[in-house]
Design a protein around this motif. Structure first.
Motif, short mmCIF file in Angstrom:
data_model
loop_
_atom_site.label_atom_id
_atom_site.label_comp_id
_atom_site.label_asym_id
_atom_site.label_seq_id
_atom_site.Cartn_x
_atom_site.Cartn_y
_atom_site.Cartn_z
N SER A 207 1.45 15.46 32.56
CA SER A 207 1.30 14.44 31.24
C SER A 207 -0.21 13.96 30.91
O SER A 207 -0.75 13.97 32.12
N PHE A 209 -1.23 11.30 30.46
CA PHE A 209 -1.38 10.16 31.46
C PHE A 209 -2.28 10.19 32.67
O PHE A 209 -3.00 9.37 32.87
N ASN A 233 3.90 7.72 36.58
CA ASN A 233 4.12 9.13 36.08
C ASN A 233 5.31 9.86 36.43
O ASN A 233 6.09 10.30 35.73
N LEU A 387 4.42 10.48 27.70
CA LEU A 387 3.45 9.24 27.24
C LEU A 387 3.51 9.14 25.75
O LEU A 387 2.87 9.77 25.15
#
Length: 429
Positions: A207, A209, A233, A387
């Motif tokens: 991700s 993120f 996560n 995300l």
């Protein structure tokens, strides 16, 4: 331990039932005694505390960076699949990518190989706090898998329910490893080369993120912030792929057999403080709620790295006892990997109430993982980036140490509840 053979079950039901009823008042006393013991043991373990090194300014800056990645802010697009970066990579990067892909596939064979791989990462670079936390949580994942074939659980589920529960546990364990292990390896390669390799994260479908956290960690080594980011996560990673997946919702999470695990205290995550010694840990009440899983993970992290005695004793245990999935690894006085054959005539609750440890030959069967479960194939993994909203940002706060965390008695009481359920099932069927 009582051993009541039931050649004609009707003959032995009354005595067995009375035996079970006699154990119930003792179980109630055990709860109160256990709470008192847990407070006392927690207070002895609580000092000295360790500084978790949480930097609020860094956390706020990273939160702002993540916000800029959200859909509608010029960052990722809604429902975007995570695609490998289209920019060219050098020959050295190509070698790194292939090496990590090979290692990930090799170590993702089973819970046992994953658990060992996490510890190896931590031993190489102890600033990777999350790797040790993952090692200990993965140990518990293995224990929960083998519990399904243990003496206490064998008559509480049918084979189909056991298979489904195993697939849930294994799927979570495998998916988290597949996502997180390449991230840990990119850091290890970065240390080896002396340059950041985190531009390669997208090649492993990680991700967006995580990118700001790894880039900041490369510069500042903020272990606690990276650990919290990884907890956020990984729980988001399994949310749609497992917890909210229609298959697991239908065959596991909505079934009474799943709630039996919570009732019986099998939702414990324990950190052994030595072999045959005490346990630290926590209990997660609602596995299906992502906010509880994230806060639970943060509390486990703060316990493991925020209490010096817990960290040192857990490390000593992890280094000395290889993980093979049996609870005999930490309580050999109660569990054994030796299967004595059919146990359909045995009742357990009274013995667990009356004896701290069980004599050899009467210990509870807790098998090793590879003795009861093989490798499990799965369908392809969806690649969408989780995300999509700012919901995750509220969890970027300092982890808090739990006040009450010694849980040897609570874990025993969970076993006792399971034994009572086992004995009721044994007597009435």
């Amino acid at each position: 331990m009582t051993s009541t053979r039931s050649d004609t079950s009707e003959t032995h039901h009354p005595a067995s039932f009375l035996q079970m009823v006699r154990s119930i008042p003792g179980a109630a006393r055990e709860v109160w005694r256990g709470k008192q013991a847990a407070w006392q043991a927690s207070s002895l373990l609580r000092h000295p505390l360790r500084d978790l090194g949480w930097n609020s300014d860094t956390a706020a800056a990273l939160q702002a960076e993540v916000e800029r990645l959200l859909p509608g802010t010029g960052g990722i697009s809604p429902s975007r699949s995570i695609q490998a970066n289209s920019t060219l990579v050098c020959e050295e990067d190509c070698i790194i990518l292939e090496d990590i892909k090979t290692l990930t596939k090799q170590h993702n064979r089973s819970n046992a190989t994953r658990t060992a791989a996490y510890l190896e990462c931590y031993e190489q670079y102890p600033e990777l706090h999350w790797a040790l936390l993952a090692h200990m949580v993965s140990r518990n994942g293995g224990y929960h898998m083998t519990d399904l074939h243990s003496d206490l659980m064998h008559n509480l589920q049918n084979q189909e329910d056991r298979e489904h529960m195993y697939r849930l546990l294994e799927r979570c364990n495998a998916l988290i490893f597949q996502d997180a292990y390449p991230q840990l390896q990119l850091y290890i390669h970065s240390r080896r080369l002396g340059r950041s390799c985190f531009h390669l994260l997208s090649h492993f479908h990680v991700s967006a993120f995580m990118t700001p956290f790894w880039e900041r960690f490369w510069l500042e080594r903020c272990s606690s912030i990276l650990s919290v980011a990884l907890i956020i996560n990984e729980q988001n990673y399994i949310e749609s792929r497992v917890v909210q997946h229609p298959y697991f919702q239908k065959v596991v999470l909505s079934k009474p057999a799943f709630h039996l695990h919570n009732l019986a205290g099998l939702n414990h995550i324990v950190f052994p403080l030595g072999q045959g010694a005490g346990l630290a840990g926590r209990v997660i009440e609602h596995f299906s709620k992502i906010n509880e899983r994230i806060q639970f993970g943060k509390g486990l992290y703060a316990l493991l790295f925020g209490v010096e005695q817990v960290l040192q004793q857990v490390l000593e245990f992890a280094r000395a006892i290889p993980h093979r999935g049996s609870r005999a690894e930490y309580w050999p006085g109660l569990f054994t990997t030796h299967h004595a054959g059919p146990q359909d005539h045995r009742l357990y609750a009274e013995a667990l109430l009356n004896e701290e440890w069980l004599p050899e030959g009467q210990r509870l069967y807790s098998p090793e993982l590879l003795a009861v479960w093989g490798d499990t194939p799965y369908e392809p993994i969806t690649r969408q980036d989780w995300l999509q909203t700012r919901d995750c940002l509220g969890y970027l706060t300092a982890p808090r140490r739990p006040w009450l965390f010694e849980m040897s008695h609570e874990h025993r009481y969970g076993m006792l509840k399971t034994a009572l359920a086992h004995d009721v099932q044994q007597i009435t069927h």
